[in-house]
Design an enzyme around this catalytic site. Structure first.
Site, mmCIF file in Angstrom:
data_model
loop_
_atom_site.group_PDB
_atom_site.id
_atom_site.type_symbol
_atom_site.label_atom_id
_atom_site.label_comp_id
_atom_site.label_asym_id
_atom_site.label_seq_id
_atom_site.Cartn_x
_atom_site.Cartn_y
_atom_site.Cartn_z
ATOM 1 N N GLU A 351 55.550 79.216 -36.081
ATOM 2 C CA GLU A 351 55.750 78.195 -35.321
ATOM 3 C C GLU A 351 54.608 77.367 -34.966
ATOM 4 O O GLU A 351 54.307 76.056 -34.767
ATOM 5 C CB GLU A 351 56.865 78.011 -34.201
ATOM 6 C CG GLU A 351 57.333 76.522 -34.103
ATOM 7 C CD GLU A 351 58.557 76.551 -33.049
ATOM 8 O OE1 GLU A 351 59.534 76.095 -33.294
ATOM 9 O OE2 GLU A 351 58.310 77.074 -31.826
ATOM 10 N N HIS A 382 62.254 103.833 -43.512
ATOM 11 C CA HIS A 382 63.376 104.122 -44.302
ATOM 12 C C HIS A 382 64.059 102.695 -44.961
ATOM 13 O O HIS A 382 65.004 102.722 -45.602
ATOM 14 C CB HIS A 382 64.542 104.693 -43.568
ATOM 15 C CG HIS A 382 64.139 105.922 -43.234
ATOM 16 N ND1 HIS A 382 64.157 107.198 -43.716
ATOM 17 C CD2 HIS A 382 63.805 106.418 -41.890
ATOM 18 C CE1 HIS A 382 63.793 108.140 -43.132
ATOM 19 N NE2 HIS A 382 63.431 107.743 -41.975
ATOM 20 N N LYS A 511 66.843 68.933 -37.682
ATOM 21 C CA LYS A 511 67.577 68.985 -36.767
ATOM 22 C C LYS A 511 68.244 67.322 -37.113
ATOM 23 O O LYS A 511 69.630 67.305 -36.744
ATOM 24 C CB LYS A 511 67.164 69.092 -35.428
ATOM 25 C CG LYS A 511 66.484 70.467 -35.237
ATOM 26 C CD LYS A 511 66.220 70.642 -33.556
ATOM 27 C CE LYS A 511 64.858 69.921 -33.365
ATOM 28 N NZ LYS A 511 64.285 70.545 -31.922
#
Length: 543
Positions: A351, A382, A511
């Site tokens: 960001e 893994h 947004k």
């Protein structure tokens, strides 16, 4: 003209093209003193950056690039409160939050009285809750505190409190961030209204993710509490830069904790946003966190560039990204308590520096922020280590581990403590072994086993660069130092790339469009601007 046309940048490009871009780390490690020459230490933090494709000439050229970009001046501007956030015309004074009234000047000194005033209010509220004197509507003490926030209002406190989980606390802490309501629904089923307190944390106090969860929490409280004044006075605390909006929502001034516009969300855990941390470890522990960060601040502000940990780590990443074409970075902590550190750093780094426009307003022609990701190292072994060892992607790695554990008696010889000691040593062995194999590749195979690896499918190319960061133990102090180190590293990179790390305009449009899309989902006419895909998806939802 941008930094890419400068003499220092061109010198680094020539250095890479002349052989450093293709040299194998195994060759560099023929120097038996390499680890000593490429490591730095500050108090309880030790950084080994020897497993990078660098020489002393590389480091010197990178320092010259930093000096050309006036890095010492830019560090001073940050630390003294000049307006380094130029697109919003603000300082970035997160370092002032942890100065604790000392070693500051300029704007950072001016704000110290306000900071101390908030810390004192935090202390009073923390003591009241932890001592059982803050009571719910029925008169019972608060036992559970739920932090409702998202982004910087969630990730920092979540990461720190999870990392310090072995510290006992009289309060059960919970975190809600997701807008979809699943976290909220699942959590509330296991809590009691009479002993639950909510922290509503939002810088702007307009974040829809946070407010929607807060409304659900308020409705849940209303199932048992008819008087809204009791709900807000005994079951909600607000943390924001907007006291008027907190009061408008219902939170009284005495239940409000303030911070300021000059604190970026992803840099805000040091402010009142860190209130859940104080509830977990007490205010003495919170101040220890601030002190650890301040120690790294002072190092960053005063150390010579060649001996400056955040500076060196940043310059090495610049080298890897812009001259070795490595555009992925993995954060690999070897202790499950640091589980949320990769997610925290994803926000901090991407960001801040996920930008393609320079401070001048011109598009940059070079790569900036890498894609950053990670997982607890033993689990990642893994999962995606196959890609690290034999994939086609070049990836930089930061291995992070505590040298000691503090959740068992190191001098005890009980079976349990011996088992925990054994597990800790196994984790460290895996951490060191994985960075060694990533560096050396086939050269790490013991001679007596080489025949069993004689297959193209068992070939390990190596030459993947990494840093190993050791902290003495996981404590409030070392976490403060570690987070501040990454903050300053991120800032240094932004100075070299000539971008602003303190804004985040890239998150705003999504947004805005989400509000328009929400109206459409609520069965209002579809906007003509919607594309066919979005229209089709909405149709499938509203049918």
């Amino acid at each position: 003209m941008g930094v890419e046309t400068s003499s220092a940048w061109q010198a680094l490009q020539l250095h890479s093209d002349s052989g450093m871009g293709s040299i194998h780390l195994s060759k560099l490690f023929q120097d038996t003193n390499r680890q000593d020459d490429y490591s730095l230490e500050l108090s309880d933090v030790y950084v080994d950056f020897s497993k990078n494709r660098i020489t002393q000439e590389t480091v010197q050229l990178l320092i010259e690039l930093a000096e050309q970009q006036k890095l010492p001046k830019e560090i001073h501007r940050l630390m003294t409160g000049e307006h380094v956030n130029d697109t919003e015309d603000r300082p970035a004074l997160h370092t002032a939050l942890r100065a604790l009234g000392k070693d500051v000047s300029g704007g950072a000194e001016t704000v110290q009285p306000e900071i101390e005033q908030v810390l004192q209010k935090m202390e009073l509220m923390t003591k009241k809750i932890r001592s059982g004197h803050w009571r719910g509507y029925s008169g019972k003490p608060i036992t559970d505190v739920v932090n409702i926030g998202v982004g910087g209002s969630d990730l920092g406190p979540l990461m720190i409190t999870h990392s310090l989980q072995t510290i006992s606390s009289p309060i059960n802490l919970h975190f809600i961030s997701s807008i979809d309501g699943t976290q909220t629904s699942n959590l509330l089923r296991g809590l009691k209204q009479e002993t639950t307190l909510f922290i509503l944390a939002s810088k702007s106090f307009t974040t829809i993710d946070t407010l929607s969860n807060a409304e659900t929490a308020k409705d849940w409280l209303k199932e048992c509490i008819s008087d809204e004044r009791v709900i807000f006075s005994q079951h909600f605390i607000g943390v924001s830069t907007k006291p008027d909006k907190m009061q408008e929502w219902g939170i009284p001034p005495e239940n409000q904790l303030m911070f300021w516009d000059w604190v970026g969300g992803r840099y805000s855990l040091w402010s009142a946003i860190g209130f859940p941390i104080a509830l977990k470890i007490g205010m003495d522990g919170f101040r220890e966190l601030l002190q650890g960060a301040h120690e790294m601040d002072q190092h960053f502000a005063t150390a010579d560039l060649k001996k400056n940990i955040p500076v060196i780590l940043a310059l090495i990443d610049i080298w890897n990204i812009n001259f070795l074409n490595i555009h992925d970075k993995a954060i690999l902590p070897y202790d499950a308590r640091l589980r949320y550190l990769p997610a925290y750093l994803e926000q901090l780094v991407m960001e801040s520096n996920g930008k393609s426009v320079a401070r001048s307003g011109e598009s940059v022609p070079y790569k900036t922020c890498p894609v950053l990701w990670g997982e607890v190292g033993p689990n990642a072994q893994h999962a995606f280590y196959q890609l690290l060892h034999q994939g086609t992607q070049a990836v930089m790695c930061d291995f992070i581990a505590p040298v000691e554990r503090d959740d068992f008696d190191a001098n005890s010889h009980t079976e349990r403590d011996e088992s925990l000691r054994h597990q800790h040593e196994l984790a460290l062995a895996n951490c060191f072994a994985q960075s060694r194999v990533l560096m050396l590749g086939d050269n790490a195979i013991p001679s007596d086993l080489k025949a069993s690896f004689d297959s193209p499918f068992k070939h390990y190319p190596g030459n993947q660069p990494s840093n190993t960061i050791l902290i003495k133990t996981i404590s409030a102090k070392t976490l403060g130092m570690l987070v501040a180190m990454y903050e300053h590293k991120t800032y240094v990179e932004s100075v070299i790339w000539e971008i602003n790390p303190f804004d985040q305009w890239g998150v705003e449009l999504g947004k805005l469009i989400a509000k328009e899309t929400y109206n459409a989902i609520k069965d209002k006419p579809l906007a003509d601007s919607f594309d066919s895909s979005t229209k089709g998806l909405i149709d499938r939802v509203v049918k």
